[in-house]
Motif scaffolding. Sequence first.
Motif, PDB file in Angstrom:
ATOM      1  N   GLU A 132      37.501  40.607  44.147  1.00  0.00           N
ATOM      2  CA  GLU A 132      36.050  40.463  44.188  1.00  0.00           C
ATOM      3  C   GLU A 132      35.667  39.101  43.608  1.00  0.00           C
ATOM      4  O   GLU A 132      36.189  38.713  42.558  1.00  0.00           O
ATOM      5  CB  GLU A 132      35.371  41.561  43.355  1.00  0.00           C
ATOM      6  CG  GLU A 132      35.595  42.971  43.863  1.00  0.00           C
ATOM      7  CD  GLU A 132      34.817  43.261  45.138  1.00  0.00           C
ATOM      8  OE1 GLU A 132      33.782  42.607  45.373  1.00  0.00           O
ATOM      9  OE2 GLU A 132      35.256  44.137  45.888  1.00  0.00           O
ATOM     10  N   PRO A 133      34.765  38.364  44.258  1.00  0.00           N
ATOM     11  CA  PRO A 133      34.329  37.082  43.690  1.00  0.00           C
ATOM     12  C   PRO A 133      33.513  37.313  42.414  1.00  0.00           C
ATOM     13  O   PRO A 133      32.852  38.338  42.274  1.00  0.00           O
ATOM     14  CB  PRO A 133      33.477  36.457  44.795  1.00  0.00           C
ATOM     15  CG  PRO A 133      33.131  37.566  45.714  1.00  0.00           C
ATOM     16  CD  PRO A 133      34.144  38.646  45.541  1.00  0.00           C
ATOM     17  N   GLN A 134      33.589  36.379  41.505  1.00  0.00           N
ATOM     18  CA  GLN A 134      32.828  36.438  40.255  1.00  0.00           C
ATOM     19  C   GLN A 134      31.930  35.211  40.180  1.00  0.00           C
ATOM     20  O   GLN A 134      32.389  34.094  40.434  1.00  0.00           O
ATOM     21  CB  GLN A 134      33.768  36.450  39.047  1.00  0.00           C
ATOM     22  CG  GLN A 134      34.688  37.636  38.986  1.00  0.00           C
ATOM     23  CD  GLN A 134      33.961  38.903  38.577  1.00  0.00           C
ATOM     24  OE1 GLN A 134      33.063  38.865  37.749  1.00  0.00           O
ATOM     25  NE2 GLN A 134      34.338  40.021  39.174  1.00  0.00           N
ATOM     26  N   LEU A 176      39.664  38.740  37.426  1.00  0.00           N
ATOM     27  CA  LEU A 176      39.274  39.168  38.761  1.00  0.00           C
ATOM     28  C   LEU A 176      39.686  40.623  39.002  1.00  0.00           C
ATOM     29  O   LEU A 176      40.743  41.053  38.551  1.00  0.00           O
ATOM     30  CB  LEU A 176      39.910  38.257  39.811  1.00  0.00           C
ATOM     31  CG  LEU A 176      39.437  36.803  39.765  1.00  0.00           C
ATOM     32  CD1 LEU A 176      40.305  35.938  40.672  1.00  0.00           C
ATOM     33  CD2 LEU A 176      37.984  36.696  40.162  1.00  0.00           C
ATOM     34  N   GLN A 177      38.829  41.336  39.712  1.00  0.00           N
ATOM     35  CA  GLN A 177      39.090  42.739  40.043  1.00  0.00           C
ATOM     36  C   GLN A 177      39.521  42.838  41.502  1.00  0.00           C
ATOM     37  O   GLN A 177      38.891  42.227  42.374  1.00  0.00           O
ATOM     38  CB  GLN A 177      37.824  43.579  39.832  1.00  0.00           C
ATOM     39  CG  GLN A 177      37.284  43.530  38.415  1.00  0.00           C
ATOM     40  CD  GLN A 177      38.287  44.021  37.396  1.00  0.00           C
ATOM     41  OE1 GLN A 177      38.953  45.026  37.601  1.00  0.00           O
ATOM     42  NE2 GLN A 177      38.414  43.290  36.292  1.00  0.00           N
ATOM     43  N   PRO A 178      40.578  43.606  41.788  1.00  0.00           N
ATOM     44  CA  PRO A 178      41.020  43.752  43.182  1.00  0.00           C
ATOM     45  C   PRO A 178      39.901  44.364  44.032  1.00  0.00           C
ATOM     46  O   PRO A 178      39.094  45.150  43.539  1.00  0.00           O
ATOM     47  CB  PRO A 178      42.210  44.703  43.098  1.00  0.00           C
ATOM     48  CG  PRO A 178      42.640  44.680  41.676  1.00  0.00           C
ATOM     49  CD  PRO A 178      41.426  44.350  40.862  1.00  0.00           C
ATOM     50  N   LYS A 224      39.342  34.581  44.940  1.00  0.00           N
ATOM     51  CA  LYS A 224      40.769  34.643  45.288  1.00  0.00           C
ATOM     52  C   LYS A 224      40.915  35.753  46.315  1.00  0.00           C
ATOM     53  O   LYS A 224      40.297  36.813  46.193  1.00  0.00           O
ATOM     54  CB  LYS A 224      41.633  34.922  44.059  1.00  0.00           C
ATOM     55  CG  LYS A 224      43.124  34.871  44.386  1.00  0.00           C
ATOM     56  CD  LYS A 224      43.975  34.816  43.145  1.00  0.00           C
ATOM     57  CE  LYS A 224      45.442  34.804  43.558  1.00  0.00           C
ATOM     58  NZ  LYS A 224      46.207  33.807  42.910  1.00  0.00           N
ATOM     59  N   GLU A 225      41.739  35.484  47.312  1.00  0.00           N
ATOM     60  CA  GLU A 225      41.987  36.459  48.374  1.00  0.00           C
ATOM     61  C   GLU A 225      42.426  37.791  47.769  1.00  0.00           C
ATOM     62  O   GLU A 225      43.309  37.837  46.918  1.00  0.00           O
ATOM     63  CB  GLU A 225      43.069  35.922  49.316  1.00  0.00           C
ATOM     64  CG  GLU A 225      43.341  36.806  50.504  1.00  0.00           C
ATOM     65  CD  GLU A 225      42.244  36.751  51.552  1.00  0.00           C
ATOM     66  OE1 GLU A 225      42.041  37.784  52.226  1.00  0.00           O
ATOM     67  OE2 GLU A 225      41.596  35.700  51.702  1.00  0.00           O
TER      68      GLU A 225
END
Length: 147
Positions: free
Chosen positions: A75-77, A126-128, A71-72
């Motif tokens: 961080e990608p997971q 998700l983490q920013p 997600k924009e």
Amino acid sequence: MIIRVLLAAAIAAPCVGCASVTRGTTENISISSTPAGATAEITGLEIPTTCVTPCVVQAKRNADITVTVNKEGYEPQIIPLTKEIPGTGAAGFAGNVLLGGLVGMGVDAATGAAMDHKPNPVIVTLQPVAPQARRPRPPRRTPPPQS
């Protein structure tokens, strides 16, 4: 007539214990994220699939699956799914020993019918993206005073 019924039961009996018959060769995998609305890319399916969370995909039980959630601004997971034999799968597979014999065991092993993917559901927080460290600016050059 009774002989036909007994014969039909004897022919059908080997399949009753098969995990592929009792559980099927596919399963639904649920994918969700916080925040919702992320893109989930699922590899390992017959056709690579993309969905927007929350979503559900159908997968073969013997597939090697990896879920990548993006997600924009986050961080990608990447989540690789493992395959495990739950109690119900073990019971179906074990039923082959009593009823299905080697043929039923072979079918279950080939189709992965005794397996389940873990984790299921796939839940991702998700983490920013971390803000980039600010680089110090080089000192400004001031022109020499003009006389």
